[in-house]
Design an enzyme around this catalytic site. Structure first.
Site, PDB file in Angstrom:
ATOM      1  N   ASP A 133       0.859  -1.178   0.000  1.00  0.00           N
ATOM      2  CA  ASP A 133       0.000   0.000   0.000  1.00  0.00           C
ATOM      3  C   ASP A 133       0.905   1.242   0.000  1.00  0.00           C
ATOM      4  OD1 ASP A 133      -2.190   1.672   0.327  1.00  0.00           O
ATOM      5  OD2 ASP A 133      -2.538   1.146   2.410  1.00  0.00           O
ATOM      6  N   ARG A 191      -9.961 -13.057   6.796  1.00  0.00           N
ATOM      7  CA  ARG A 191      -8.782 -13.701   6.195  1.00  0.00           C
ATOM      8  C   ARG A 191      -9.163 -15.002   5.503  1.00  0.00           C
ATOM      9  NH1 ARG A 191      -4.186 -11.113   8.248  1.00  0.00           N
ATOM     10  NH2 ARG A 191      -4.265 -10.485  10.424  1.00  0.00           N
TER      11      ARG A 191
HETATM   12  P1  IMP Z   1       1.953  -0.469   3.739  1.00  0.00           P
HETATM   13  O1  IMP Z   1       3.059  -0.376   4.744  1.00  0.00           O
HETATM   14  O2  IMP Z   1       1.097   0.771   3.750  1.00  0.00           O
HETATM   15  O3  IMP Z   1       2.430  -0.815   2.358  1.00  0.00           O
HETATM   16  O4  IMP Z   1       0.954  -1.565   4.237  1.00  0.00           O
HETATM   17  C1  IMP Z   1       1.271  -2.878   4.209  1.00  0.00           C
HETATM   18  C2  IMP Z   1       0.318  -3.702   5.036  1.00  0.00           C
HETATM   19  O5  IMP Z   1      -0.869  -3.015   5.398  1.00  0.00           O
HETATM   20  C3  IMP Z   1      -0.124  -4.908   4.243  1.00  0.00           C
HETATM   21  O6  IMP Z   1       0.790  -5.964   4.380  1.00  0.00           O
HETATM   22  C4  IMP Z   1      -1.473  -5.191   4.857  1.00  0.00           C
HETATM   23  O7  IMP Z   1      -1.297  -6.012   5.990  1.00  0.00           O
HETATM   24  C5  IMP Z   1      -1.983  -3.843   5.281  1.00  0.00           C
HETATM   25  N1  IMP Z   1      -2.911  -3.294   4.255  1.00  0.00           N
HETATM   26  C6  IMP Z   1      -2.690  -2.364   3.323  1.00  0.00           C
HETATM   27  N2  IMP Z   1      -3.769  -2.133   2.562  1.00  0.00           N
HETATM   28  C7  IMP Z   1      -4.720  -2.962   3.024  1.00  0.00           C
HETATM   29  C8  IMP Z   1      -6.076  -3.232   2.624  1.00  0.00           C
HETATM   30  O8  IMP Z   1      -6.648  -2.656   1.684  1.00  0.00           O
HETATM   31  N3  IMP Z   1      -6.721  -4.171   3.351  1.00  0.00           N
HETATM   32  C9  IMP Z   1      -6.162  -4.840   4.380  1.00  0.00           C
HETATM   33  N4  IMP Z   1      -4.896  -4.644   4.771  1.00  0.00           N
HETATM   34  C10 IMP Z   1      -4.185  -3.710   4.106  1.00  0.00           C
END
Ligand code: IMP
Ligand code: MG
Length: 179
Positions: A102, A164
């Site tokens: 994300d 999940r």
């Molecule tokens: P980042 O650090 O923002 O890239 O987020 C990474 C983590 O956030 C992922 O491994 C997910 O566990 C969680 N995450 C990000 N987007 C979503 C979503 O749309 N649904 C559920 N979990 C998310």
């Protein structure tokens, strides 16, 4: 649970087909390497389990757990190691398995830690890529599907530890996570 889903983005069949494609590519790229598949708990457990079934070169399996979101839908930017790898990765070819990239902040942090451990190589495979909210400039070598800026659940991916176990990937209804 199904009534909490706004839209099914990818059916179970579509996801499994995509995972097989990724495994074929990875198996080609990791011939004669020392592959260690590193699942990032807990979101990538379902994807990791499916993926390794179709990897045809020798590989080890390990897991790490880092905190990122807690139970809220927004990133806190605070990341810490909850569980480290069991094994030494010096000289190994590490493939980090993520559920969804994300902002990229979680992986950015993980990469920083693992880069100090003298692995031969480190690459990332993510089931989903949500480029709209990227903050850290990280290279995701392999990914399954690109998704819109919605809250995604299923195939291991949770909202507040639920959903999940959905076998498909879908978007969560807004009224659920705005509650
Ligand atoms: P980042 O650090 O923002 O890239 O987020 C990474 C983590 O956030 C992922 O491994 C997910 O566990 C969680 N995450 C990000 N987007 C979503 C979503 O749309 N649904 C559920 N979990 C998310
Ligand atoms: Mg995760």
């Amino acid at each position: 649970m199904r009534e909490h889903i706004e839209e099914v983005l990818f059916s179970e069949t579509q996801v499994v087909e995509k995972v097989k494609e990724l495994a074929v590519q990875i198996s080609k790229d990791y011939q004669d390497k020392n592959l260690v598949v590193v699942g990032v708990l807990k979101g990538s457990v379902v994807f990791t389990s499916e993926l390794i079934k179709y990897i045809t070169v020798p590989c080890e399996l390990d897991f790490m757990s880092v905190s990122s979101y807690g139970n809220s839908a927004e990133t806190s930017g605070v990341v810490r190691i909850l569980k480290d790898l069991d094994s030494d990765i010096e000289g190994k070819d590490i493939l980090i398995v993520e559920d969804i990239v994300d902002t990229g902040l979680t992986l950015n942090y993980l990469l920083k830690i693992l880069r100090d451990r003298k692995a031969q190589s480190i690459e990332i495979v993510s089931l989903l890529n949500k480029p709209a909210r990227r903050k850290a400039d990280i290279e995701v070598k392999y990914y399954g599907f690109e998704v819109p800026d919605e809250f995604i659940v299923g195939f291991g991916i949770d909202y507040a530890e639920k959903y999940r176990n959905l076998p498909f990937i879908g978007t969560l209804k807004r009224e659920i996570y705005n509650k």
